[in-house]
Design an enzyme around this catalytic site. Structure first.
Site, PDB file in Angstrom:
ATOM      1  N   ARG A   1      35.926  34.778  35.517  1.00  0.00           N
ATOM      2  CA  ARG A   1      36.596  33.478  35.648  1.00  0.00           C
ATOM      3  C   ARG A   1      37.209  33.143  34.299  1.00  0.00           C
ATOM      4  O   ARG A   1      36.569  33.307  33.253  1.00  0.00           O
ATOM      5  CB  ARG A   1      35.609  32.378  36.040  1.00  0.00           C
TER       6      ARG A   1
ATOM      7  N   HIS B   1      41.861  31.853  43.557  1.00  0.00           N
ATOM      8  CA  HIS B   1      40.394  31.909  43.616  1.00  0.00           C
ATOM      9  C   HIS B   1      40.096  32.637  44.942  1.00  0.00           C
ATOM     10  O   HIS B   1      39.732  32.027  45.946  1.00  0.00           O
ATOM     11  CB  HIS B   1      39.837  30.485  43.605  1.00  0.00           C
TER      12      HIS B   1
ATOM     13  N   LYS C   1      34.010  32.319  17.720  1.00  0.00           N
ATOM     14  CA  LYS C   1      34.325  32.729  16.337  1.00  0.00           C
ATOM     15  C   LYS C   1      35.728  33.318  16.260  1.00  0.00           C
ATOM     16  O   LYS C   1      36.118  33.896  15.254  1.00  0.00           O
ATOM     17  CB  LYS C   1      33.314  33.775  15.859  1.00  0.00           C
TER      18      LYS C   1
ATOM     19  N   ARG D   1      28.792  27.011  41.516  1.00  0.00           N
ATOM     20  CA  ARG D   1      28.712  27.757  42.763  1.00  0.00           C
ATOM     21  C   ARG D   1      29.123  29.212  42.608  1.00  0.00           C
ATOM     22  O   ARG D   1      28.390  30.128  43.022  1.00  0.00           O
ATOM     23  CB  ARG D   1      29.647  27.133  43.818  1.00  0.00           C
ATOM     24  N   THR D   2      30.304  29.454  42.051  1.00  0.00           N
ATOM     25  CA  THR D   2      30.854  30.813  42.034  1.00  0.00           C
ATOM     26  C   THR D   2      29.973  31.740  41.200  1.00  0.00           C
ATOM     27  O   THR D   2      29.691  32.872  41.591  1.00  0.00           O
ATOM     28  CB  THR D   2      32.294  30.778  41.472  1.00  0.00           C
TER      29      THR D   2
HETATM   30  N1   CP Z   1      34.157  26.164  44.245  1.00  0.00           N
HETATM   31  C1   CP Z   1      33.998  26.555  42.960  1.00  0.00           C
HETATM   32  O1   CP Z   1      34.729  27.391  42.434  1.00  0.00           O
HETATM   33  O2   CP Z   1      32.983  25.901  42.307  1.00  0.00           O
HETATM   34  P1   CP Z   1      32.520  26.224  40.813  1.00  0.00           P
HETATM   35  O3   CP Z   1      33.627  25.790  39.898  1.00  0.00           O
HETATM   36  O4   CP Z   1      31.254  25.432  40.606  1.00  0.00           O
HETATM   37  O5   CP Z   1      32.291  27.703  40.708  1.00  0.00           O
END
Ligand code: CP
Length: 315
Positions: free
Chosen positions: A110, A138, A88, A60-61
């Site tokens: 991320r 998040h 590596k 999603r993100t």
């Molecule tokens: N909600 C969320 O962070 O989903 P993902 O890990 O798929 O990005």
């Protein structure tokens, strides 16, 4: 209303003011209209280049940031650590500096290590957006969750939101707590004692171990995923719960719980859902569920965040 954010980076909700949150929502409302028009694009960021650096899995993100950037007409490059020179042995800072030398204006990152975006902020000159750092924050998820509840029940001042499940391993929980409290909402966390951090009351949240009582209390419940990949990593560690079946018996949101609680709150889940574990399919896809609205709103929220932060970039 101010017309710029008080921060240069989005590292977490903790650093935002209540006015910043309202400003992001104000722009997200406008961008939501844009993405629902036949022409879903605006030229706002035509001269900006953004790198999406994903050192941890995401569906999603990652897609949502990429779409938000494209809707704003930014140029983008995508990086996933799997299949890269990270395998590596290249360090985070070397990877990032190599990417930045390609004249990148903004980094969306991320990473599985809490604080990784803060480290980047200290060591680079680029604008940083945290797309989830380990078990820490998040921020765009916290914003889109509040935005989705607010669309349904209005101003969150005095509203009650229960966050249920694996609080201990959840970056979504912390960003939601900060975001909701900054709008004047009351927050409760609910789950087994082993999945609730010992000092969490210091954040001003209520703690409840009984799911029926939490659902009875709440205007909205945010059901968190059991983070199977972050549970006990060796045979020497004591597991946080005996089995998924036992967890579900006590903490699964299902019709039986709603009937006992005599309440029908809004239901959120950040995804990915472990269907049949923390929530039944019936409720995840039911009338009270905001799951797909959350995903739709995620694009608008991320457009707003990127648009507002881009004003800090020297052009
Ligand atoms: N909600 C969320 O962070 O989903 P993902 O890990 O798929 O990005």
């Amino acid at each position: 209303m101010n017309n710029s954010l008080s921060v240069r980076h989005l590292l977490g909700i903790k650093q935002l003011t209540p006015e910043d949150i309202q400003l992001i929502f104000h722009h997200a409302e406008k961008f939501k209209k844009v993405i629902n028009q036949p022409i879903k694009k605006v030229p706002s960021l035509r001269d900006i280049t953004i790198a999406n650096l994903f050192f941890e899995n995401s569906t999603r993100t990652k897609l949502s940031f990429e779409l938000a950037e494209k809707r704003l007409s930014a140029d983008i490059v995508n990086f996933s650590s799997s299949g890269s020179s990270v395998k590596k042995g290249e360090t985070l800072i070397d990877t990032v500096n190599n990417i930045l030398s390609m004249k990148i204006d903004m980094v969306v990152m991320r990473h599985s290590s809490p604080g990784a975006p803060h480290f980047l902020k200290e060591n680079t000159n680029t604008v940083i957006v945290n797309a989830g750092d380990g078990t820490h924050e998040h921020p765009t998820q916290g914003l889109l969750d509040s935005f989705s509840i607010r669309e349904k029940i209005g101003d969150l001042k005095g509203k009650k939101v229960a966050i249920v499940g694996d609080i201990k391993h959840s970056r979504v929980a912390l960003s939601n707590i900060f975001c909701l409290q900054k709008q004047g909402a009351e927050v409760m966390v609910c789950g087994p004692a082993t999945l609730i951090p010992r000092n969490i009351k210091e954040l001003g949240v209520q703690v409840e171990y009984d799911l029926v009582k939490a659902v009875e209390w709440a205007d909205a419940v945010n059901m968190l995923r059991i983070q199977i990949e972050r549970q006990a990593s060796s045979d020497k560690e004591v597991p946080n719960f005996p089995s998924l079946r036992e967890y579900s018996n006590l903490y699964q949101l299902n019709n039986e719980v709603l009937i006992k609680a005599k309440n029908n709150p809004l239901i959120l889940h950040p995804g990915p859902i472990n269907r049949g574990v923390e929530i039944t399919t019936e409720l995840a896809d039911g009338e009270q569920s905001l799951v797909l609205q959350q995903v739709e709103n995620g694009v608008a929220i991320r457009m707003a965040v990127i648009y507002l932060l881009a004003s800090h970039i020297k052009r």
